[in-house]
Each structure stands twice: as structure tokens, then as C-alpha cells.
Design a protein around this motif. Structure first.
Motif, short mmCIF file in Angstrom:
data_model
loop_
_atom_site.label_atom_id
_atom_site.label_comp_id
_atom_site.label_asym_id
_atom_site.label_seq_id
_atom_site.Cartn_x
_atom_site.Cartn_y
_atom_site.Cartn_z
N GLU A 179 -13.60 31.00 -6.48
CA GLU A 179 -13.84 30.46 -5.15
C GLU A 179 -13.04 29.21 -5.19
OE1 GLU A 179 -17.53 28.73 -2.50
OE2 GLU A 179 -18.02 30.20 -4.04
N GLN A 180 -12.33 29.00 -3.88
CA GLN A 180 -11.54 27.85 -3.89
C GLN A 180 -12.20 26.43 -4.14
OE1 GLN A 180 -8.40 28.28 -1.08
NE2 GLN A 180 -7.71 26.03 -0.96
N VAL A 181 -11.41 25.74 -4.92
CA VAL A 181 -11.91 24.30 -5.22
C VAL A 181 -10.55 23.41 -5.60
CG1 VAL A 181 -13.11 22.70 -6.91
CG2 VAL A 181 -14.12 25.12 -6.61
N THR A 182 -10.61 22.45 -4.78
CA THR A 182 -9.45 21.58 -4.85
C THR A 182 -9.76 20.27 -5.38
OG1 THR A 182 -9.71 20.71 -2.71
CG2 THR A 182 -8.21 22.67 -2.86
N VAL A 183 -8.67 19.56 -5.93
CA VAL A 183 -8.92 18.11 -6.66
C VAL A 183 -7.87 17.39 -6.03
CG1 VAL A 183 -8.77 16.75 -8.82
CG2 VAL A 183 -9.62 19.24 -8.99
N THR A 184 -8.33 16.14 -5.66
CA THR A 184 -7.17 15.09 -4.96
C THR A 184 -7.19 13.93 -5.90
OG1 THR A 184 -8.29 15.86 -2.71
CG2 THR A 184 -6.78 13.69 -3.01
N ARG A 185 -5.89 13.85 -6.33
CA ARG A 185 -5.56 12.63 -7.30
C ARG A 185 -4.83 11.50 -6.50
NH1 ARG A 185 -3.05 15.89 -12.12
NH2 ARG A 185 -1.63 16.64 -10.00
N LYS A 186 -4.93 10.22 -6.83
CA LYS A 186 -4.12 9.27 -6.38
C LYS A 186 -2.74 9.19 -7.11
CE LYS A 186 -7.89 6.11 -5.27
NZ LYS A 186 -8.43 4.75 -5.40
N THR A 187 -1.57 9.08 -6.29
CA THR A 187 -0.37 8.75 -7.11
C THR A 187 0.27 7.50 -6.46
OG1 THR A 187 0.72 9.94 -5.33
CG2 THR A 187 0.24 11.38 -7.01
N ARG A 188 1.64 7.20 -7.29
CA ARG A 188 2.18 5.89 -6.98
C ARG A 188 2.43 5.82 -5.42
NH1 ARG A 188 7.00 4.07 -10.83
NH2 ARG A 188 6.35 1.90 -10.05
N GLY A 189 2.34 4.79 -4.94
CA GLY A 189 2.86 4.19 -3.61
C GLY A 189 1.76 4.49 -2.77
N GLY A 190 0.54 4.80 -3.23
CA GLY A 190 -0.76 4.85 -2.38
C GLY A 190 -0.99 6.36 -1.74
N ASN A 191 -0.06 7.30 -2.38
CA ASN A 191 -0.23 8.67 -1.81
C ASN A 191 -1.15 9.53 -2.50
OD1 ASN A 191 2.17 8.30 -0.10
ND2 ASN A 191 3.39 8.50 -1.84
N GLN A 192 -1.40 10.64 -2.26
CA GLN A 192 -2.39 11.55 -2.74
C GLN A 192 -1.64 12.90 -3.21
OE1 GLN A 192 -5.63 11.87 0.05
NE2 GLN A 192 -6.85 9.97 -1.06
N LYS A 193 -2.21 13.43 -4.18
CA LYS A 193 -1.53 14.68 -4.46
C LYS A 193 -2.79 15.63 -4.75
CE LYS A 193 1.72 14.76 -7.53
NZ LYS A 193 2.48 14.93 -8.86
N THR A 194 -2.60 17.10 -3.97
CA THR A 194 -3.95 17.88 -3.84
C THR A 194 -3.40 18.83 -4.81
OG1 THR A 194 -4.37 17.47 -1.65
CG2 THR A 194 -5.13 19.32 -2.56
N SER A 195 -4.51 19.27 -5.77
CA SER A 195 -4.17 20.45 -7.14
C SER A 195 -5.42 21.57 -6.90
CB SER A 195 -4.43 19.90 -8.16
OG SER A 195 -3.37 18.84 -8.46
N LEU A 196 -4.88 22.66 -6.99
CA LEU A 196 -5.95 23.87 -7.06
C LEU A 196 -6.66 23.91 -8.35
CD1 LEU A 196 -4.48 26.61 -5.04
CD2 LEU A 196 -6.36 25.05 -4.22
N LYS A 197 -8.00 23.77 -8.09
CA LYS A 197 -8.59 24.39 -9.55
C LYS A 197 -8.82 25.91 -9.70
CE LYS A 197 -11.37 21.20 -12.23
NZ LYS A 197 -12.78 20.66 -12.50
#
Length: 126
Positions: free
Chosen positions: A40-58
Motif C-alpha cells: 500500500e502506497q507510503v511516501t516519505v518527504t525529505r528536506k534538501t538543499r535550497g529549501g526544496n523537498q524530495k518525495t520518495s516512495l517507501k
């Protein structure tokens, strides 16, 4: 996960121990990779450089399948057949770029990076 500074394994010419001049900067700190597996879909959001965000799939159970000459279909992932990037990934059923998946429409190859993009895009294999 804070990684130690490299090139400290050898001793100095005098026999003394080497010490780092500084510790790691915030942008040099490593992270554990997020490896997408079926479920079942679970995502993770992480902070990156420059105040951006990166979304990953678990975990995910859907794939955006591109069939040549028609629209993109959202289909259910049945199982991971092959993963040429790593034998262990194949055994554990990890979805990464280049993995071969079994879907309702047939076999497809993953062309996106689920741990970086947060989505599984694939093309149908004939």
C-alpha cells in the motif's frame, strides 16, 4: 547517519594517529536510501538543499504504464520479476530504475527512480 571523514585509516609517518581537521558539513551528511517495495502506497518527504523537498516512495502498489500509441494507464503491480541493478534487490522485491515488473497488462520496465521521484513510471515490454 553521520559518516566519518575519509582517509584517516593510515597512520602518520611518525606512527601517530590522524585526526580530522573538521567534521562533516550539513550538506555532506549521508542518508539511508529509500528502497521502494510493493505494498500500500507510503511516501516519505525529505528536506534538501535550497529549501526544496524530495518525495520518495517507501511502498507502492501502482505503476504508470506507458503503452506506445495509447494513453498512460495506472495499473496494479503484481510482483517484481527481475532487478538487474542488484541481486539482493531482486530477492527482496525492491523497485528501482530498470526493474522488470509483472502487471495486469504484462511485463514492464521501470524508467523512473522511485526513491528520488516518488512515482513509478514504466514502459511495456513486448
Amino acid at each position: 547517519m553521520k559518516k566519518s571523514v575519509e582517509n584517516l585509516a593510515t597512520s602518520k609517518i611518525t606512527g601517530g594517529r590522524r585526526y580530522p581537521l573538521r567534521s562533516r558539513r550539513k550538506y555532506e551528511i549521508d542518508r539511508y536510501s529509500v528502497e521502494a517495495v510493493p505494498g500500500e502506497q507510503v511516501t516519505v518527504t525529505r528536506k534538501t538543499r535550497g529549501g526544496n523537498q524530495k518525495t520518495s516512495l517507501k511502498t507502492t502498489d501502482l505503476v504508470n504504464l506507458t503503452v506506445p500509441g495509447s494513453k498512460v494507464k495506472k495499473l496494479k503491480i503484481l510482483k517484481v520479476l527481475k532487478n538487474p541493478s542488484n541481486k539482493d534487490y531482486e530477492r527482496r522485491g525492491v523497485i528501482s530504475k530498470g526493474a522488470i515488473l509483472e502487471t495486469e497488462a504484462g511485463q514492464c520496465k521501470v524508467i523512473s527512480r522511485p526513491g528520488q521521484d516518488g512515482v513509478v513510471n514504466a514502459i511495456l515490454i513486448k
